[in-house]
Design an enzyme around this catalytic site. Sequence first.
Site, PDB file in Angstrom:
ATOM      1  N   ASP A  32       0.892  -1.314   0.049  1.00  0.00           N
ATOM      2  CA  ASP A  32      -0.003  -0.041   0.085  1.00  0.00           C
ATOM      3  C   ASP A  32       0.919   1.179  -0.118  1.00  0.00           C
ATOM      4  O   ASP A  32       0.496   2.137  -0.761  1.00  0.00           O
ATOM      5  CB  ASP A  32      -0.859   0.134   1.268  1.00  0.00           C
ATOM      6  CG  ASP A  32      -2.181  -0.956   1.255  1.00  0.00           C
ATOM      7  OD1 ASP A  32      -2.096  -1.853   0.132  1.00  0.00           O
ATOM      8  OD2 ASP A  32      -2.978  -0.940   1.987  1.00  0.00           O
ATOM      9  N   SER A  33       1.922   1.180   0.594  1.00  0.00           N
ATOM     10  CA  SER A  33       2.659   2.325   0.934  1.00  0.00           C
ATOM     11  C   SER A  33       3.604   2.770  -0.559  1.00  0.00           C
ATOM     12  O   SER A  33       3.370   3.951  -0.908  1.00  0.00           O
ATOM     13  CB  SER A  33       3.916   2.216   1.851  1.00  0.00           C
ATOM     14  OG  SER A  33       4.519   1.001   1.599  1.00  0.00           O
ATOM     15  N   GLU A  34       3.913   1.681  -1.174  1.00  0.00           N
ATOM     16  CA  GLU A  34       4.334   2.006  -2.673  1.00  0.00           C
ATOM     17  C   GLU A  34       3.261   2.782  -3.442  1.00  0.00           C
ATOM     18  O   GLU A  34       3.617   3.757  -4.249  1.00  0.00           O
ATOM     19  CB  GLU A  34       4.858   0.785  -3.179  1.00  0.00           C
ATOM     20  CG  GLU A  34       5.843   1.046  -4.170  1.00  0.00           C
ATOM     21  CD  GLU A  34       6.414  -0.256  -4.757  1.00  0.00           C
ATOM     22  OE1 GLU A  34       6.513  -1.233  -4.025  1.00  0.00           O
ATOM     23  OE2 GLU A  34       6.822  -0.081  -5.795  1.00  0.00           O
ATOM     24  N   LEU A  82     -36.026  -8.648 -14.114  1.00  0.00           N
ATOM     25  CA  LEU A  82     -35.777 -10.151 -14.042  1.00  0.00           C
ATOM     26  C   LEU A  82     -37.217 -10.573 -13.742  1.00  0.00           C
ATOM     27  O   LEU A  82     -37.584 -10.433 -12.586  1.00  0.00           O
ATOM     28  CB  LEU A  82     -34.535 -10.749 -13.821  1.00  0.00           C
ATOM     29  CG  LEU A  82     -33.151 -10.255 -14.348  1.00  0.00           C
ATOM     30  CD1 LEU A  82     -32.266 -11.084 -13.551  1.00  0.00           C
ATOM     31  CD2 LEU A  82     -33.076 -10.772 -15.647  1.00  0.00           C
ATOM     32  N   GLU A 112     -25.043 -17.287 -13.137  1.00  0.00           N
ATOM     33  CA  GLU A 112     -24.449 -16.624 -12.334  1.00  0.00           C
ATOM     34  C   GLU A 112     -24.797 -15.882 -11.101  1.00  0.00           C
ATOM     35  O   GLU A 112     -26.335 -16.149 -10.884  1.00  0.00           O
ATOM     36  CB  GLU A 112     -23.720 -15.304 -13.127  1.00  0.00           C
ATOM     37  CG  GLU A 112     -24.718 -14.440 -13.747  1.00  0.00           C
ATOM     38  CD  GLU A 112     -24.343 -13.493 -14.664  1.00  0.00           C
ATOM     39  OE1 GLU A 112     -23.815 -12.700 -14.602  1.00  0.00           O
ATOM     40  OE2 GLU A 112     -24.683 -13.913 -15.931  1.00  0.00           O
ATOM     41  N   LYS A 114     -26.828 -13.674  -8.349  1.00  0.00           N
ATOM     42  CA  LYS A 114     -27.537 -12.424  -8.343  1.00  0.00           C
ATOM     43  C   LYS A 114     -27.020 -11.651  -7.362  1.00  0.00           C
ATOM     44  O   LYS A 114     -27.407 -11.854  -6.115  1.00  0.00           O
ATOM     45  CB  LYS A 114     -28.872 -12.627  -8.255  1.00  0.00           C
ATOM     46  CG  LYS A 114     -29.870 -11.499  -8.559  1.00  0.00           C
ATOM     47  CD  LYS A 114     -31.447 -11.927  -8.571  1.00  0.00           C
ATOM     48  CE  LYS A 114     -32.370 -10.807  -8.830  1.00  0.00           C
ATOM     49  NZ  LYS A 114     -32.263  -9.841  -7.804  1.00  0.00           N
ATOM     50  N   ASP A 116     -26.877  -8.626  -4.769  1.00  0.00           N
ATOM     51  CA  ASP A 116     -27.899  -7.969  -4.085  1.00  0.00           C
ATOM     52  C   ASP A 116     -27.493  -6.576  -3.897  1.00  0.00           C
ATOM     53  O   ASP A 116     -26.825  -6.028  -2.879  1.00  0.00           O
ATOM     54  CB  ASP A 116     -28.245  -8.538  -2.634  1.00  0.00           C
ATOM     55  CG  ASP A 116     -29.614  -8.021  -2.073  1.00  0.00           C
ATOM     56  OD1 ASP A 116     -30.321  -7.356  -3.038  1.00  0.00           O
ATOM     57  OD2 ASP A 116     -29.892  -8.354  -1.063  1.00  0.00           O
ATOM     58  N   ARG A 135     -30.504   2.793 -12.233  1.00  0.00           N
ATOM     59  CA  ARG A 135     -31.402   2.297 -12.853  1.00  0.00           C
ATOM     60  C   ARG A 135     -32.767   3.256 -12.959  1.00  0.00           C
ATOM     61  O   ARG A 135     -33.278   3.539 -14.015  1.00  0.00           O
ATOM     62  CB  ARG A 135     -31.911   0.992 -12.401  1.00  0.00           C
ATOM     63  CG  ARG A 135     -33.055   0.403 -13.122  1.00  0.00           C
ATOM     64  CD  ARG A 135     -33.225  -1.080 -12.403  1.00  0.00           C
ATOM     65  NE  ARG A 135     -34.336  -1.807 -13.295  1.00  0.00           N
ATOM     66  CZ  ARG A 135     -35.712  -1.670 -12.811  1.00  0.00           C
ATOM     67  NH1 ARG A 135     -36.053  -1.129 -11.859  1.00  0.00           N
ATOM     68  NH2 ARG A 135     -36.611  -2.401 -13.793  1.00  0.00           N
ATOM     69  N   TYR A 222     -22.072  -7.322 -15.520  1.00  0.00           N
ATOM     70  CA  TYR A 222     -22.863  -8.638 -15.916  1.00  0.00           C
ATOM     71  C   TYR A 222     -23.588  -8.538 -17.246  1.00  0.00           C
ATOM     72  O   TYR A 222     -24.071  -9.468 -17.625  1.00  0.00           O
ATOM     73  CB  TYR A 222     -23.565  -9.341 -14.881  1.00  0.00           C
ATOM     74  CG  TYR A 222     -24.677  -8.345 -14.314  1.00  0.00           C
ATOM     75  CD1 TYR A 222     -25.620  -7.821 -15.075  1.00  0.00           C
ATOM     76  CD2 TYR A 222     -24.428  -7.972 -12.876  1.00  0.00           C
ATOM     77  CE1 TYR A 222     -26.345  -6.960 -14.598  1.00  0.00           C
ATOM     78  CE2 TYR A 222     -25.584  -7.072 -12.450  1.00  0.00           C
ATOM     79  CZ  TYR A 222     -26.327  -6.892 -13.054  1.00  0.00           C
ATOM     80  OH  TYR A 222     -27.352  -5.892 -12.556  1.00  0.00           O
ATOM     81  N   LYS A 308     -34.673 -17.084  -6.853  1.00  0.00           N
ATOM     82  CA  LYS A 308     -34.534 -16.444  -5.619  1.00  0.00           C
ATOM     83  C   LYS A 308     -34.248 -17.499  -4.577  1.00  0.00           C
ATOM     84  O   LYS A 308     -35.069 -18.349  -4.510  1.00  0.00           O
ATOM     85  CB  LYS A 308     -35.730 -15.750  -5.231  1.00  0.00           C
ATOM     86  CG  LYS A 308     -35.818 -14.489  -6.030  1.00  0.00           C
ATOM     87  CD  LYS A 308     -34.825 -13.312  -5.537  1.00  0.00           C
ATOM     88  CE  LYS A 308     -35.221 -11.959  -6.459  1.00  0.00           C
ATOM     89  NZ  LYS A 308     -36.391 -11.149  -5.862  1.00  0.00           N
ATOM     90  N   CYS A 402     -41.382  -5.105  36.506  1.00  0.00           N
ATOM     91  CA  CYS A 402     -40.690  -4.391  35.430  1.00  0.00           C
ATOM     92  C   CYS A 402     -39.135  -4.172  35.471  1.00  0.00           C
ATOM     93  O   CYS A 402     -38.736  -3.893  36.715  1.00  0.00           O
ATOM     94  CB  CYS A 402     -41.276  -2.872  35.534  1.00  0.00           C
ATOM     95  SG  CYS A 402     -40.309  -1.860  34.251  1.00  0.00           S
ATOM     96  N   CYS A 405     -38.340  -0.493  36.697  1.00  0.00           N
ATOM     97  CA  CYS A 405     -38.621   0.285  37.991  1.00  0.00           C
ATOM     98  C   CYS A 405     -39.143  -0.748  39.103  1.00  0.00           C
ATOM     99  O   CYS A 405     -39.299  -0.326  40.015  1.00  0.00           O
ATOM    100  CB  CYS A 405     -39.937   0.979  37.732  1.00  0.00           C
ATOM    101  SG  CYS A 405     -41.547   0.469  37.352  1.00  0.00           S
ATOM    102  N   CYS A 420     -46.020  -2.994  32.242  1.00  0.00           N
ATOM    103  CA  CYS A 420     -45.679  -2.228  33.418  1.00  0.00           C
ATOM    104  C   CYS A 420     -46.801  -1.157  33.409  1.00  0.00           C
ATOM    105  O   CYS A 420     -46.688  -0.300  32.508  1.00  0.00           O
ATOM    106  CB  CYS A 420     -44.369  -1.574  33.323  1.00  0.00           C
ATOM    107  SG  CYS A 420     -43.882  -0.291  34.504  1.00  0.00           S
ATOM    108  N   CYS A 425     -42.603   5.225  35.700  1.00  0.00           N
ATOM    109  CA  CYS A 425     -41.435   4.226  35.433  1.00  0.00           C
ATOM    110  C   CYS A 425     -40.634   5.089  34.481  1.00  0.00           C
ATOM    111  O   CYS A 425     -41.182   5.423  33.246  1.00  0.00           O
ATOM    112  CB  CYS A 425     -42.163   3.044  34.570  1.00  0.00           C
ATOM    113  SG  CYS A 425     -40.851   1.939  33.866  1.00  0.00           S
TER     114      CYS A 425
END
Length: 667
Positions: A32-34, A82, A112, A114, A116, A135, A222, A308, A402, A405, A420, A425
């Site tokens: 990451d540093s590079e 779909l 493939e 779906k 979410d 969309r 996709y 689904k 309760c 209280c 209660c 209370c």
Amino acid sequence: MQNIKNKINQIKELLKSWEYAYYVLDDPIVEDSEYDFKLNELKQLELEYPELITADSPTQRVGGQISENFEKYNHKFPMLSLDNAFNDNDLYDFDKTIKKETINENYTYFVEPKIDGLSISLIYQNGIFIKGVTRGNGIQGEDVTFNIKTIRSLPLSINDKEDYFEVRGEVFLSKKEFQRINDERKKNNEELFANPRNAAAGTLRQLNSKIVASRKLDVFLYYYLNREKIKTHSDSLDYIKNIGFKVNPLGKLCKNINEVIKHISYIESVRQDLDYEIDGAVVKVNEFKYYDDIGYTSKFPKWATAYKYPAEVKITNLKEIFATVGRTGKITYNAILEPVSLAGTTVQAATLHNAEYIFTKKIRVGANVKVKKAGDIIPEIIEVVNDEIYSNLKTWEKIEQCPACGSDLEIFSDEVDQYCINFNCERKIIKSLEHFVSRGAMNIEGMSIKIIEKLYENKIINNVTDIYNLKSKKNEILSLEKTGEKSFSNLINAIEESKKNDASKLLFGLGIRYVGSKTSKLLLDKFKSIQTLMSADITEIESIHDVGPKVAKSIQDWKKIDSNIILIQKLSELGINMNSLKQIVKENKNIKDKSFVITGTLSKPRNNFVELIEINGGKVLNSISKITNFLLAGDDAGSKLDKAKDLQVNIINELEFLQMLEGNNEN
Ligand code: IVH
């Protein structure tokens, strides 16, 4: 100059290849540093030579643009949805139709996951990313280009230099990133996102792209349909993958429907190990040449279907049961669970409703239980796994006092819940205050439960009337930790604003038993003011359509308590509107007596629109039928939009609705 340009290009290419390895292939090739070092070098050069900044520079991903709103954009071709399949039979039926339409049987399928998330359309011009569009309602979406640019796995330039290149896919948040965002929101006392999809939707619609950049959205592509160049879906995915897009690795070419079913189960079996949410699998005919013959409905292509999966269920151990008391005094039992990851979050608590629920399901501390999410943040315990083996566990016993209280609990004759009934209370008072300021009631933004607790503990507020005296408590409030001048003045403004609310919001806020938001509106429609309602007799209340004797009796009981009558008087003296605004606002002839159904995401919470319609004499219904006059459709409108089209109901967007509202004011 040419030298600088070359150097910049070289760095950009290098960064691009590192980003690709990291974000698309998930296989980093440098530290990451590079990466940061090189990115900084590029930033410095671009600072010195701003004329050399290009749209596809990695420095352009950091966000910073703050938009007022999103521009509308008409899709070049509609973004369809779909059709669904829920079991193998549905899939065999789907296959039958395909068989019929393809005549010869030389077709194959592609299966493939779906994803979410939210569908997105990405447009490139001469190889440069120029537009990202949501969309919306399928025909018109919103231009969210700045936000999309922050997605690191998205190439800002590609090797396909066509003057128009469009690819579609799904923007999503990983489960891990979702958890991180919610953890942070929890720390800041902000409302939590219910699931990664909602969090991704909220992020994509953020007007400040800096915030978007801080949340790591991702995108799987996709859909690339270019019949001149490519002949099958699988080739299209290979093609877009080769030019740098992120394509889901679980897609598979299947020779026939049985192979399809097998791969759908395979995807389901690895579902919980994925770092992103899927809610099913998509089955597509692989050969483009059949698409026109198979055809389309107004809503979806007939050459594809979405299978689904049922909601995810996990088994975990129930460690503890504890009770809480709500504003009405109702006791709710909750479970503490051994943390388990479920549908995108780590779940460690679940609701158990009431004692009856725990008894009937033979739920015991120490047992293993099945949990699932029912669309809410708080999951539910479905049942105990194999309850016989837990017979040695101690039977659970309900509490009799309760938890807040300590006063004795009661069960009303027609209910199963325990209550209660102590007026003093403290927890009940705090929860009633929370209800009073909530969105459906007085809608005092900024007055979170944490603030209420603090103000209550410090004796600054004891009841709802004290809220309207907070102005005079400035010094005390500011001296409480973490409360600054700005948030104080925002709070006071929200409190002042709430005085103008329609009185049905106040009535709902009072929390009278059985008087929900809808009933409050009906009551105010009839009685026009809270005072008239208070002096009405029980038969008058009962006679209102949809308001039963239970409600009438409850109001009658409430009125019998002197302190309640004093409360109404005090609130009125404090300047809180006691009247139905329907009386005051001239009813709008475009809206009066018209029925509306609201769907999709609008710019403000749904309730704002319900109020506008009702105040102007219209009605809001939950489902579409032939008699519905208008469907107010926001973004990502689903089945209601389709149904409205079928039934030829007028479909209006937010702008058209506001025009309807304004149109009348001129008259
Ligand atoms: S194909 C014309 N493939 O599911 C067909 N959609 O319920 C275009 N979705 O609106 C869609 N994963 O947002 C396709 N692998 C996938 C998908 C997928 C998620 C979404 C998409 C669509 C919705 C339909």
